[in-house]
Design a protein around this motif. Structure first.
Motif, PDB file in Angstrom:
ATOM      1  N   HIS A 157      -2.597  -5.811   2.311  1.00  0.00           N
ATOM      2  CA  HIS A 157      -3.041  -5.197   1.052  1.00  0.00           C
ATOM      3  C   HIS A 157      -4.549  -5.347   0.904  1.00  0.00           C
ATOM      4  O   HIS A 157      -5.132  -6.332   1.362  1.00  0.00           O
ATOM      5  N   THR A 201      -4.154  -1.112  -2.538  1.00  0.00           N
ATOM      6  CA  THR A 201      -3.322  -0.338  -1.620  1.00  0.00           C
ATOM      7  C   THR A 201      -2.648  -1.317  -0.670  1.00  0.00           C
ATOM      8  O   THR A 201      -3.258  -2.308  -0.255  1.00  0.00           O
ATOM      9  N   ASP A 250      -9.842   3.773   2.843  1.00  0.00           N
ATOM     10  CA  ASP A 250      -8.530   3.369   3.327  1.00  0.00           C
ATOM     11  C   ASP A 250      -8.634   3.055   4.816  1.00  0.00           C
ATOM     12  O   ASP A 250      -9.599   3.432   5.487  1.00  0.00           O
ATOM     13  N   ARG A 288       1.708   4.446   2.400  1.00  0.00           N
ATOM     14  CA  ARG A 288       0.878   3.585   1.558  1.00  0.00           C
ATOM     15  C   ARG A 288       1.571   3.310   0.226  1.00  0.00           C
ATOM     16  O   ARG A 288       2.155   4.199  -0.382  1.00  0.00           O
ATOM     17  N   CYS A 348       0.642   2.268  -3.439  1.00  0.00           N
ATOM     18  CA  CYS A 348      -0.563   2.247  -4.270  1.00  0.00           C
ATOM     19  C   CYS A 348      -0.257   1.718  -5.662  1.00  0.00           C
ATOM     20  O   CYS A 348       0.766   2.059  -6.263  1.00  0.00           O
TER      21      CYS A 348
END
Length: 392
Positions: free
Chosen positions: A67, A84, A106, A164, A166
């Motif tokens: 994370h 994330t 990301d 992912r 989120c």
């Protein structure tokens, strides 16, 4: 969750022979280009990335939760973005490679598919070692206790298709207004709203972007079978076993104990990923399990596992966390009260009954919650009747 600066280096307070074996057999995450100051963690520990950071080494094989949160530059206030996360299943000696994408903020794992690049990194791993932070073995026991029922298959089935998880939902308008005419027909916002309802109606209706939603089991809104009589509806509203069996049949028919893995998945998403939807699903699953009296008599192993899962999960939560600010009612107290009542009822396996009694004593001592308060058995039960059915 502990935090600190991570800039690589060897394992702290670890026997050199053990450290060497872990270095040779453990997996390695090589994360290139992660900006300084990024909040990054694996499992139950996180760090603020330093200038020398290039990844994490000596990771025990198995399932892990990576994370991270991007951070603005100091000139922009240094604010931390939403978290994330993603579940990773790592093999012994595996090298997983990712590059930071500054536009998306990301990690891009596509580089791991380049076998030549991965082989090059493996050949120079000793040179990279000073820039790799060691896996935080001091929290490994906690991580294992929170995920011992969660396996790779369950995690992959629950994780969004985009890969992912989120903290903030990625939403888009339900209707795209591509033409001026379409936008002109929408309610105007240049006049004052007369009510909250009017204001809400003016907002565009939003939906989750396809592929970003968590794929949790659907808990049926109707807790009774089709064609149920009013008496059966009332019984199914008091005992949620039918709804529980429906969830198991639709999602975990071959491996019912995987429902405990889903409970752990939801909890980890909330605890480590800051995903509120995970908390809501955890509550719904827990209420379903704790209020299924008939299932408790039939599924001994499921409920013995539930007690063990809850024992470790409750150790991570402050006792006042579940108290509703408005009503001052504690969701967990009322839910567990039902569980303990059913667990002491007739037909429940003696081992499960004794385990539930010990768990009740533990929770009572730890949180000082009163589970022996009189249950309001005279409270009316509101049931939903099938269409066309009336009660005289």
């Amino acid at each position: 969750m502990a935090s600190g600066s991570s800039s690589g280096g060897g394992a702290v307070n670890m026997d050199p022979d053990v450290a060497l074996r872990l270095f040779e057999e453990g997996a390695t995450l090589v994360l290139r280009g992660v900006p300084r100051g990024t909040e990054l963690g694996i499992d139950c520990k996180s760090w603020q990335v330093g200038p020398r950071f290039r990844g994490v080494k000596m990771i025990p094989p198995g399932l892990h939760f990576l994370h991270y949160s991007s951070v603005n530059s100091p000139s922009c206030g240094g604010e931390i973005g939403p978290k994330t996360g993603l579940f990773l299943s790592l093999k012994p000696r595996e090298i997983l490679l990712a590059n930071w994408d500054p536009k998306l903020e990301d990690l891009d794992f596509s580089a791991s598919k380049n076998e030549e690049e991965v082989s090059r990194i493996r050949a120079t791993l000793q040179e990279l070692d000073p820039y790799l932070g060691p896996y935080p073995y001091e929290v490994m026991r906690k991580w294992v206790s929170l995920t011992d029922r969660l396996n790779e298959e369950v995690a992959n089935n629950l994780q969004p298709l985009c890969g992912r998880i989120c903290a903030f939902s990625d939403v888009i308008p339900e209707t795209e207004f591509r033409h001026t005419k379409d936008r002109a027909e929408q309610p105007r916002n240049d006049t004052a709203c007369q009510s909250m309802r009017e204001g809400l109606d003016r907002l565009p209706r939003m939906k989750l972007r396809e592929g970003t939603e968590l794929r949790f089991s659907v808990i049926p809104k109707k807790t009774y079978p089709p064609g149920a009589t009013p008496a059966e509806i009332t019984q199914c509203c008091m005992d949620l076993s039918y709804a529980l069996e429906t969830v198991l049949e639709n999602n975990h028919e071959l491996q019912p104990l995987n429902l405990l893995g889903e409970l752990q998945f939801a909890f980890v998403c909330f605890l480590l990923g800051n995903v509120y939807e995970g908390f809501e699903h955890w509550k719904r699953l827990l209420a379903l399990l704790c209020r299924s009296e008939e299932a408790m008599r039939k599924r001994k192993e499921l409920y013995l596992g539930l007690i063990a899962v809850l024992y470790h999960q409750l150790g991570e939560i402050p006792p006042d966390f579940f108290v509703d600010i408005v009503s001052q009612s504690n969701f967990l107290t009322s839910t567990l009260q039902d569980f303990f009542q059913f667990a002491s009822g007739p037909g429940v396996d003696s081992t499960l009954r004794k385990r539930a009694e010990k768990f009740k004593a533990h929770v009572t001592k730890k949180f000082r919650w009163d589970f022996d308060a009189d249950l309001d058995e005279c409270a009316p039960v509101v049931v939903e009747l099938p269409e066309g059915v009336t009660v005289d």
